[in-house]
Scaffold this active site. Structure first.
Site, PDB file in Angstrom:
ATOM      1  N   CYS A  52     -74.797  -0.753  80.715  1.00  0.00           N
ATOM      2  CA  CYS A  52     -76.094  -1.335  80.364  1.00  0.00           C
ATOM      3  C   CYS A  52     -75.927  -2.668  79.632  1.00  0.00           C
ATOM      4  CB  CYS A  52     -76.857  -0.360  79.480  1.00  0.00           C
ATOM      5  SG  CYS A  52     -76.049  -0.107  77.881  1.00  0.00           S
ATOM      6  N   ALA A  55     -74.041  -2.542  76.395  1.00  0.00           N
ATOM      7  CA  ALA A  55     -72.582  -2.452  76.592  1.00  0.00           C
ATOM      8  C   ALA A  55     -72.000  -3.845  76.813  1.00  0.00           C
ATOM      9  CB  ALA A  55     -72.257  -1.554  77.779  1.00  0.00           C
ATOM     10  N   ARG A  86     -62.650   0.530  74.578  1.00  0.00           N
ATOM     11  CA  ARG A  86     -62.284  -0.570  75.465  1.00  0.00           C
ATOM     12  C   ARG A  86     -60.895  -1.133  75.148  1.00  0.00           C
ATOM     13  NH1 ARG A  86     -64.426  -5.961  75.170  1.00  0.00           N
ATOM     14  NH2 ARG A  86     -64.344  -7.051  77.148  1.00  0.00           N
TER      15      ARG A  86
HETATM   16 FE1  CFM Z   1     -64.823  -9.680  82.530  1.00  0.00          FE
HETATM   17 FE2  CFM Z   1     -66.232  -7.707  81.991  1.00  0.00          FE
HETATM   18 FE3  CFM Z   1     -63.641  -7.932  81.212  1.00  0.00          FE
HETATM   19 FE4  CFM Z   1     -64.255  -7.711  83.813  1.00  0.00          FE
HETATM   20 FE5  CFM Z   1     -64.198  -5.049  83.388  1.00  0.00          FE
HETATM   21 FE6  CFM Z   1     -66.193  -5.000  81.626  1.00  0.00          FE
HETATM   22 FE7  CFM Z   1     -63.604  -5.224  80.779  1.00  0.00          FE
HETATM   23 MO1  CFM Z   1     -64.545  -3.046  81.814  1.00  0.00          MO
HETATM   24  S1  CFM Z   1     -66.135  -8.619  83.890  1.00  0.00           S
HETATM   25  S2  CFM Z   1     -62.816  -8.877  82.889  1.00  0.00           S
HETATM   26  S3  CFM Z   1     -63.653  -6.251  85.215  1.00  0.00           S
HETATM   27  S4  CFM Z   1     -65.393  -8.925  80.575  1.00  0.00           S
HETATM   28  S5  CFM Z   1     -65.947  -3.893  83.367  1.00  0.00           S
HETATM   29  S6  CFM Z   1     -67.853  -6.344  81.345  1.00  0.00           S
HETATM   30  S7  CFM Z   1     -65.241  -4.192  79.967  1.00  0.00           S
HETATM   31  S8  CFM Z   1     -62.660  -4.141  82.270  1.00  0.00           S
HETATM   32  S9  CFM Z   1     -62.486  -6.796  79.772  1.00  0.00           S
HETATM   33  C1  HCA Z   2     -68.317  -0.995  79.641  1.00  0.00           C
HETATM   34  C2  HCA Z   2     -66.889  -0.987  79.182  1.00  0.00           C
HETATM   35  C3  HCA Z   2     -65.913  -0.646  80.265  1.00  0.00           C
HETATM   36  C4  HCA Z   2     -66.039   0.774  80.693  1.00  0.00           C
HETATM   37  C5  HCA Z   2     -64.857   1.160  81.493  1.00  0.00           C
HETATM   38  C6  HCA Z   2     -64.864   2.351  82.348  1.00  0.00           C
HETATM   39  C7  HCA Z   2     -64.493  -0.928  79.707  1.00  0.00           C
HETATM   40  O1  HCA Z   2     -68.605  -1.357  80.783  1.00  0.00           O
HETATM   41  O2  HCA Z   2     -69.159  -0.662  78.851  1.00  0.00           O
HETATM   42  O3  HCA Z   2     -65.859   2.710  82.964  1.00  0.00           O
HETATM   43  O4  HCA Z   2     -63.756   2.887  82.445  1.00  0.00           O
HETATM   44  O5  HCA Z   2     -63.764  -1.685  80.284  1.00  0.00           O
HETATM   45  O6  HCA Z   2     -64.139  -0.320  78.695  1.00  0.00           O
HETATM   46  O7  HCA Z   2     -66.101  -1.506  81.375  1.00  0.00           O
END
Ligand code: CFM
Ligand code: HCA
Length: 533
Positions: A52, A55, A86
């Site tokens: 969301c 998040a 995270r």
């Molecule tokens: Fe960018 Fe992200 Fe990230 Fe990402 Fe992600 Fe994420 Fe993440 Mo989870 S787009 S690279 S692929 S900031 S979903 S909102 S939290 S891994 S560090």
């Molecule tokens: C988020 C955080 C997340 C969740 C990861 C997952 C992350 O979207 O709120 O579903 O394993 O990287 O921690 O993307």
């Protein structure tokens, strides 16, 4: 392939089928601009992996800033279940100025929902100032806050005046957008309006001062990147926002170049810094050895200094000599395998190069919440129609700062460089994918199972929510969000960690001991009996 997709989609009701069809593309390089639908509402009940707006704002962009306390205004679940999961790591010289291990929430109760939570929030800010003495405070709203109409902006304003501290509020109620992507935008706007440029520095502290944007130090990624950059001679002013701080962020305006790792989450700030301070941004990718080398060379080319170019090559050579022998045994295990690479935003693209270097072909990839430009390239931006959901979060109107705007390089040189390196640009995932491979936006549980059944990948990259689906089907997974317990995966040494973890996934005998439950016994047991009234 088209038949296969048709077969998968045929299980849906007609309206759902029409919708999902637009989110799936088969790569065909003969077609110049392949379009995909993205950043639109998920179909309710379809079991998506998306998060969301809260998040994206608090969890992703604001949360890693370590010398600030991030207050979550809302019921405790929103804060508690996003607490440290995270793995955005942080270290401080002053141990009293790292608040990331705390979970700070107003813990709204029913009475707060009925009578309002503003007073409770104001009391909490007073307590936070008294107990923690942070350098700054953020307040993030969860869904009920917007529904009951608590004015968190007014509470923050009053607290700022009372405590003489940078206290800002983010109206990032979970429902504000179609995914966490809306939260990134809200956080970008807030940081730019309230923090960047607050500092009094006028000049960069060294010859090659840069910021790294869209790098969150998951599993220590930015430490590995910074290690190499420091060795070459760069000074990193601030990382946005992994291991970042209010203290450093407020002087971000002095950098001569902004690097952009995850453009999805931070391209708004990159763009605003260019407009306001004249600082260009360069798209980089420190995931994968080849991508890291290319990024380092592009940076050196931007500064155009002979000594820096030479030093860059020396460091690359030294790093390669260290890692290449270590990589070989892992390559032998990985070579010839196939992968699905489905992550939230930019990582669905970034990790494909690293897989390729291990000899692994990506046969399906996609993003949970990225936009069309992440798939098709930044050039598509003017052609994206905005809808009611995307209009929800306005772009800030930014103008050149009267005192601090400086064109970092002459216009002609910028134009010249833009032909060679991705300055203010990124090309998107689709163009990098192999013909016949599949691109899926906002993949869901049903499609995950179906695509696995048909394409039988050797490894599935995913997050915590979806990784159990492939695992139960006997397929190794690589968690590419928080890396489970591992990392860093970025840069040269990170590539070795990644290779080791992926090879371990293939080599572990665990899979021989797993019998999916449905092979062992029926899923439903019981007997049908006559029911007498
Ligand atoms: Fe960018 Fe992200 Fe990230 Fe990402 Fe992600 Fe994420 Fe993440 Mo989870 S787009 S690279 S692929 S900031 S979903 S909102 S939290 S891994 S560090
Ligand atoms: C988020 C955080 C997340 C969740 C990861 C997952 C992350 O979207 O709120 O579903 O394993 O990287 O921690 O993307």
């Amino acid at each position: 392939n088209e038949k296969m997709i048709e077969e998968i989609l045929n299980k849906y009701p007609a309206k759902v089928k029409r919708n999902r069809k637009k989110h799936i593309v088969i790569r065909d390089s003969a077609r110049e601009n392949q379009e995909i639908e993205a950043n639109t509402r998920t179909i309710p009940g379809i079991v998506t992996n998306r998060g969301c707006a809260f998040a994206g704002c608090k969890g992703v962009v604001l949360g890693p800033l370590k010398d600030m306390v991030h207050i979550v205004h809302g019921p405790i679940g929103c804060a508690y279940y996003s607490w440290l999961t995270r793995r955005n790591k942080a270290k401080t010289d002053d141990p009293k100025k790292n608040f990331l291990a705390y979970c700070v929430s107003t813990d709204m109760q029913e009475s707060d929902i009925v009578f309002g939570g503003e007073k409770k929030l104001a009391r909490m800010i007073d307590e936070v100032v008294e107990i923690f003495k942070p350098n700054a405070i953020t307040i993030s709203a969860t869904c009920p806050v917007g529904l009951i109409g608590d004015d968190i902006q007014a509470v923050a304003k009053a607290a700022r005046a009372k405590h003489g501290l940078n206290i800002t509020a983010y109206s990032c109620e979970g429902y504000k957008g179609v995914s966490q992507s809306a939260g990134h935008h809200i956080a970008n706007n807030g940081l730019m309006e309230n923090i960047v440029g607050e500092g009094d520095w006028e000049e960069p502290p060294s010859k090659y001062t840069i910021n790294i944007l869209g790098e969150y130090n998951i599993g220590g990624d930015s430490w590995e990147v910074e290690r190499v950059l420091n060795e070459i001679g760069y000074e990193v002013q601030v990382v946005m926002t992994g291991n970042g701080s209010y203290e450093k962020l407020k002087n971000a305006h002095v950098a001569q170049l902004n690097l952009v790792q995850c453009h999805r989450s931070i391209n708004y700030i990159a763009d605003m810094l260019e407009k306001k301070y004249g600082t260009p941004w360069l798209k980089v990718n420190f995931i994968g050895i080849r991508a890291t080398i290319e990024s380092l060379r592009n940076m050196a080319l931007y500064f155009g200094d002979e000594a820096l170019i030479k030093r860059t090559e020396e460091v690359i050579e030294k790093e390669l000599a260290e890692i290449e022998p270590q990589l070989e045994p892992y390559k032998k295990i990985c070579s010839g395998k196939t992968a699905f690479c489905f992550v939230g935003g930019s990582r669905g693209h970034h990790y494909q190069g690293l897989y390729e270097e291990l000899g692994i072909t990506t046969v399906l990839a996609g993003y949970e919440f990225a936009h069309r430009d992440d798939y098709e390239g930044r050039d598509v931006l003017p052609h994206i129609k905005s809808d009611a959901d995307s209009k929800n979060i306005p772009d800030l109107h930014v103008t050149p700062d009267e005192r601090r705007y400086r064109l970092k390089i002459p216009v002609e040189r910028m134009e010249e460089l833009q032909k060679k390196i991705p300055l203010s640009n990124y090309k998107g995932m689709i163009k990098d994918m192999m013909d016949g491979s599949i691109v899926v936006d906002d993949l869901n549980h049903y499609e995950t199972e179906e695509f696995i059944r048909i394409l039988k990948p050797d490894i599935f990259s995913s997050g915590i929510k979806d990784k159990y689906i492939p695992q139960k089907m006997g397929i190794p997974t690589k968690q590419l969000h928080n890396y489970d317990y591992s990392g860093p995966y970025a840069g040269f040494r990170g590539a070795i960690n990644f290779a080791r973890d992926v090879a371990m996934g293939f080599a572990t005998p665990t899979w021989n001991f797993i019998v999916p439950p449905w092979k062992d016994k029926p899923l439903l047991e019981g007997s049908i009996e006559q029911c007498s009234d």
